[in-house]
Scaffold this active site. Structure first.
Site, PDB file in Angstrom:
ATOM      1  N   MET A 151     -57.795  -3.303 -15.487  1.00  0.00           N
ATOM      2  CA  MET A 151     -58.271  -4.267 -16.510  1.00  0.00           C
ATOM      3  C   MET A 151     -57.554  -4.495 -17.634  1.00  0.00           C
ATOM      4  SD  MET A 151     -59.931  -3.633 -19.652  1.00  0.00           S
ATOM      5  CE  MET A 151     -60.416  -1.977 -19.403  1.00  0.00           C
ATOM      6  N   SER A 169     -67.929  -3.018 -13.023  1.00  0.00           N
ATOM      7  CA  SER A 169     -67.212  -4.219 -12.463  1.00  0.00           C
ATOM      8  C   SER A 169     -65.818  -4.224 -13.274  1.00  0.00           C
ATOM      9  CB  SER A 169     -67.745  -5.532 -12.782  1.00  0.00           C
ATOM     10  OG  SER A 169     -67.837  -5.694 -14.211  1.00  0.00           O
ATOM     11  N   ASP A 170     -64.611  -4.277 -12.490  1.00  0.00           N
ATOM     12  CA  ASP A 170     -63.442  -4.600 -13.445  1.00  0.00           C
ATOM     13  C   ASP A 170     -63.852  -5.617 -14.480  1.00  0.00           C
ATOM     14  OD1 ASP A 170     -60.818  -4.430 -14.500  1.00  0.00           O
ATOM     15  OD2 ASP A 170     -60.091  -4.365 -12.661  1.00  0.00           O
ATOM     16  N   TRP A 171     -63.018  -5.668 -15.665  1.00  0.00           N
ATOM     17  CA  TRP A 171     -63.415  -6.634 -16.606  1.00  0.00           C
ATOM     18  C   TRP A 171     -63.338  -8.074 -16.380  1.00  0.00           C
ATOM     19  CZ3 TRP A 171     -64.157  -2.148 -17.510  1.00  0.00           C
ATOM     20  CH2 TRP A 171     -64.640  -1.451 -18.587  1.00  0.00           C
TER      21      TRP A 171
END
Ligand SMILES: *[C@@H]1O[C@H](CO)[C@@H](O)[C@H](O)[C@H]1NC(C)=O
Ligand SMILES: *[C@@H]1O[C@H](CO)[C@@H](O)[C@H](O)[C@H]1NC(C)=O
Ligand SMILES: *[C@@H]1O[C@H](CO)[C@@H](O)[C@H](O)[C@H]1NC(C)=O
Ligand SMILES: *[C@@H]1O[C@H](CO)[C@@H](O)[C@H](O)[C@H]1NC(C)=O
Ligand SMILES: *[C@@H]1O[C@H](CO)[C@@H](O)[C@H](O)[C@H]1NC(C)=O
Ligand SMILES: *[C@@H]1O[C@H](CO)[C@@H](O)[C@H](O)[C@H]1NC(C)=O
Ligand SMILES: *[C@@H]1O[C@H](CO)[C@@H](O)[C@H](O)[C@H]1NC(C)=O
Ligand SMILES: *[C@@H]1O[C@H](CO)[C@@H](O)[C@H](O)[C@H]1NC(C)=O
Ligand SMILES: *[C@@H]1O[C@H](CO)[C@@H](O)[C@H](O)[C@H]1NC(C)=O
Ligand SMILES: *[C@@H]1O[C@H](CO)[C@@H](O)[C@H](O)[C@H]1NC(C)=O
Ligand SMILES: *[C@@H]1O[C@H](CO)[C@@H](O)[C@H](O)[C@H]1NC(C)=O
Ligand SMILES: *[C@@H]1O[C@H](CO)[C@@H](O)[C@H](O)[C@H]1NC(C)=O
Length: 792
Positions: free
Chosen positions: A1, A278-280
């Site tokens: 991220m 969530s990933d960014w």
């Protein structure tokens, strides 16, 4: 991220070069077990009680990150709820220490830790990293990483994780999680799953405005279970409190909204009780994401001080509120999402006196981005306060891990350790301190040692001991002269102009830069490395090459007769110079082993980065199945230059040819008992020991040393096609004095001896004879035994 620094993560590093620390350090023995007891049920009860006190707005806030001075100043924040004395939660990068912070340690990277093949050192590394996150008031460390594993040797983030073997990666991630979480800091194991390359890892917008989706990793069920999911399973079993879903699509559905992946496999099959974050900017929907298993969106609602620079938008927050109100997401599901976040918080006792977030955090982030003077000039709303120093005495552990993760690949005629040379010449951009230098996406800064890679997994290099500095200090003890030259000087002055007299020893420091957001483009080390080695070796009969690298390289100069020794020192962290000096002078022995394979030629390596530039729908079929890294070389009978598991020592070892294999459980059933309940980590039967393999290893040389006996197994022929020739299923690190001999026992669990049967959807013990081989690498096998596990 990545956050603001999406394009140039290292571009504004402030370097505080401080004095050298060459003090001697103690060798720690096996660390006491500091694991905290993980009582999921008790934590669940507290989480449920917490959820029951929240109103709807607060629940939405608990599952939607936010960035503002009020919400929190970390790279990910959950807002506080004052009336419940909940102070919010702070998420910080990354897997090798606290990023975007001052007065923190730079730990050796994941690949370096894996190269130690030492569960105890990896555990200690986890404890030390955890202490630093906690000291900074971060509730969660965004790591460790076991995805990418390294399907592609040139994957830009491979160095953040523990390499392409699922067993080694799984053992490493478990030790890391136990270590970090023993300090009360949560872990976020990432990136789930199939995020094997950076190129088109997420969606992009074409010049004509069309959105091109992120690449789809198309992975068959058996490969997922036996390879990519394996280390995540170890992470869940070790108690990781959260998992980060990745940018890419899996089988054409985004990983953060893939119901089979998140609900069926992770939460049901593996019994995961924590939360999925969530990933960014990896969230792509409201209703589908919430209903298919995403529990927390990050970074969530954007902030007033950086929003302009941020791509994308958010999908939870008010959008989730509307989805709840119109019934497309149920209140029960929302409650479950919140309780998964809070179960993790209570599991580690974070409700009890957790340190506040270091108030310097925001200033460091802003300073990284635009520089402090500019930030103050334009009136950014923060106060500059001194950072909390959380480094403690971690530098000695860092040095020890870096030594243990250094792999000696070649050592002709015992050139190493050095014997009081009169004159050493040091060559290469990688030897010196980091200067601002020229910086391109492919090669990083030109002059300066590579201690860690780039992107969110980097750490500000507050203190870095460069090889050149440490060598000069060590050389003084023997009155050894030291001279230094950069790569370009070696190339343009190929006739060794200025080097007088001819050196006894030439140390060539080479590096390979790698960073999140782009994949590597070259197998060779950076900055004309081959020409540099050849020019030096032409004149210098005792050329020693030291590589600081992200992982797999080709070494066209390796067979040059004047290249007498080669060391793969990986990304060693801040004690780079001290650790390499320990190894070069033999104050410590290098005891690393390769956690990946080095090919003779790049055409021998498997699976190039998928590059479908111009396509509107990138598809990566993982058609090689499980045959990555050494499994690929085995299956295709390709001779590597240096194989997985390989590494020399300053002494020699032998191992017995006869091994004993004995059943711990007689005649086990073919599959786990379907009447038993799934627990955290999956079916409990999979973790039951079935066999023990024993061998003996001895030191046959004249110096103490550390052997790494390894166990590989080959499945019976009854197993379906696509099965690797052999797989790693055990390793130990054994310290041996000269003439000393030790017995080594490998314990094999049901999972280690099963394959994933796609029809019955069960781990299955095959009928027929297994072959067990023990040795010192995947190609240096000394002992062999055969045994039927079932039907005996
Ligand atoms: C480690 O253990 C060995 C023997 O088991 C002992 O000789 C040595 O002193 C110990 N080292 C430390 C630092 O405790
Ligand atoms: C929920 O509680 C917060 C205080 O934490 C309050 O500001 C907000 O108005 C409440 N929302 C509702 C819908 O009651
Ligand atoms: C990626 O896709 C999302 C929608 O799924 C969109 O909001 C975002 O702007 C896209 N980003 C890029 C860089 O295309
Ligand atoms: C992806 O597709 C493959 C091939 O159809 C299938 O074997 C596998 O189970 C699918 N995985 C997921 C998570 O949907
Ligand atoms: C409910 O709200 C969500 C989020 O705003 C929206 O995506 C969805 O289309 C709505 N569904 C209905 C049936 O109105
Ligand atoms: C670091 O300090 C702690 C206590 O302050 C001590 O227990 C530990 O042994 C030290 N570790 C090293 C590697 O010096
Ligand atoms: C190793 O050393 C021996 C004895 O000094 C010498 O004869 C031999 O040529 C050396 N080998 C290499 C490859 O340098
Ligand atoms: C490689 O060497 C040439 C000179 O031979 C130089 O022009 C070029 O910049 C060097 N490349 C890198 C990446 O340093
Ligand atoms: C160095 O090695 C070369 C062969 O590579 C040999 O011809 C030469 O004599 C050696 N020089 C010295 C000083 O040993
Ligand atoms: C590597 O392989 C390529 C293609 O097979 C070949 O052209 C090249 O000569 C090889 N290089 C080496 C160093 O063997
Ligand atoms: C992918 O291909 C494009 C177009 O040929 C090229 O510009 C780009 O560098 C390639 N990317 C990688 C990672 O190889
Ligand atoms: C190997 O055989 C020798 C001699 O029979 C025996 O002493 C030793 O215990 C055996 N080793 C193992 C690991 O079984």
């Amino acid at each position: 991220m990545l956050f603001w620094d999406i394009k140039h993560p290292l571009s504004r590093f402030l370097l505080f070069l401080t004095s050298l620390n060459l003090s001697h350090f103690p060798r720690d023995n096996i660390t006491e077990n500091r694991d905290i007891h993980l009582d999921w049920d008790a934590a669940q009860a507290k989480a449920n009680a917490f959820v029951a006190r929240l109103n709807l707005t607060e629940k939405i806030h608990m599952v939607t990150g936010a960035s503002s001075i009020d919400a929190g100043v970390c790279i990910g924040n959950i807002r506080p709820i004052k009336r419940l004395s909940f102070n919010g939660m702070c998420f910080s990068d990354g897997p090798a220490g606290v990023n975007r912070a001052e007065l923190v340690s730079v730990f050796p990277s994941g690949v370096t830790a894996a190269a130690t093949w030492d569960r105890d050192l990896i555990y200690q590394r986890g404890i030390a990293i955890g202490e630093e996150f906690k000291g900074k008031g971060a509730h969660l460390m965004l790591g460790p990483a076991v995805g990418p594993m390294g399907r592609h040797p040139l994957g830009g983030r491979n160095w953040e994780g523990f390499g392409p073997d699922p067993y080694l990666s799984g053992a490493s991630v478990a030790a890391t999680i136990r270590g970090v979480q023993s300090t009360g800091v949560q872990t976020c194991t990432k990136h789930f799953i199939g995020n094997e390359q950076e190129t088109q890892r997420s969606n992009t917008t074409a010049p004509d405005g069309t959105i091109i989706p992120g690449i789809s990793s198309n992975i068959d069920d058996r490969t997922l279970h036996e390879l990519y999911l394996w280390p995540f399973t170890d992470a869940v079993k070790a108690g990781t409190t959260s998992l980060m879903c990745s940018y890419n699509r899996l089988n054409s559905t985004y990983a953060c909204e893939n119901p089979k992946l998140l609900n069926d496999i992770l939460k049901k099959e593996l019994g995961f009780r924590g939360y999925v974050v969530s990933d960014w900017f990896a969230t792509h929907s409201t209703t589908s994401s919430a209903n298919t298993g995403l529990d927390l969106e990050m970074p969530g609602e954007l902030n007033p001080y950086g929003a302009g620079a941020l791509p994308g938008r958010w999908y939870f927050g008010d959008f989730l509120l509307r989805a709840i109100q119109n019934g497309s997401v149920s209140t029960d599901r929302l409650d479950e999402m919140v309780s998964r976040v809070m179960v993790s918080y209570y599991l580690l006792g974070q409700d009890d006196n957790y340190p506040s977030v270091d108030p310097s955090t925001i200033a460091v982030i802003v300073a990284n981005e635009i520089g402090l003077p500019m930030a103050q000039k334009i009136g950014f709303p923060f106060e500059v306060v001194p950072a909390r120093d959380v480094r403690a005495n971690h530098s000695s552990l860092i040095r020890q891990i870096a030594v243990a993760g250094t792999v000696l690949l070649k050592n002709v005629n015992s050139t190493l350790p050095l014997q009081k040379p009169k004159y050493i010449a040091v060559f290469g951009n990688d030897a010196a301190d980091i200067t601002d230098g020229q910086r391109t996406d492919n090669y990083g800064y030109d002059i300066g040692t590579a201690a860690i890679g780039g992107g969110s997994g980097t750490i500000r290099l507050g203190e870095i001991i460069s090889p050149l500095d440490a060598i000069k200090i060590r050389a003084k003890r023997d009155s050894t002269q030291v001279k230094y030259t950069t790569n370009n000087a070696v190339i343009s002055a190929g006739n060794f102009q200025g080097i007088y007299p001819l050196p006894d020893i030439c140390l060539v420091f080479l590096k390979t830069w790698a960073s999140e957001d782009h994949d590597r483009v070259s197998f060779e080390l950076d900055y004309n490395s081959t020409q540099v080695v050849e020019n030096v070796a032409t004149w210098c009969n005792n050329t020693i090459v030291i590589m600081h690298s992200a992982g797999v390289n080709t070494l066209p100069w390796a067979i040059h007769p004047n290249v007498k020794a080669i060391l793969a020192a990986h990304y060693p962290g801040e004690q780079s110079g001290n650790s390499i000096v320990d190894v070069l002078w033999g104050d410590s022995a290098p005891s690393g082993r390769l956690p990946y394979t080095i090919p003779k030629n790049e055409s021998d390596a498997a699976a190039p980065i998928a590059n479908q530039t111009g396509s509107k729908d990138w598809q990566a079929d993982f058609s090689e199945g499980q045959l990555i890294d050494y499994r690929h070389y085995d299956a295709n009978s390709i001779e590597p230059l240096y194989e997985f598991g390989f590494g020399l020592a300053y002494t020699t070892f032998e191992m017995t040819a006869n091994l004993s294999v004995k059943a711990v459980k007689q005649n086990p059933p073919e599959t786990p008992d379907s009447a038993r309940q799934i627990e955290v980590g999956g079916h409990p039967d999979l973790w039951v020991e079935l066999l023990e393999v024993e061998t003996a290893v001895s030191n046959t040389g004249s110096r103490p040393g550390v052997a790494v006996p390894q166990l590989y197994i080959s499945f019976p022929s009854s197993v379906p096609e696509g099965t690797p020739v052999k797989v790693l299923r055990g390793f130990e690190k054994v310290q041996l004095e000269p003439a000393q001999s030790k017995r080594v026992t490998f314990k094999l669990l049901r999972r280690d001896l099963s394959y994933w049967d796609v029809v019955s959807q069960t781990w299955t013990l095959p009928a027929g004879e297994f072959v067990f081989r023990t040795g010192f690498s995947s190609r240096d096998l000394k002992g062999e035994a055969k045994l039927k596990v079932r039907g005996v």
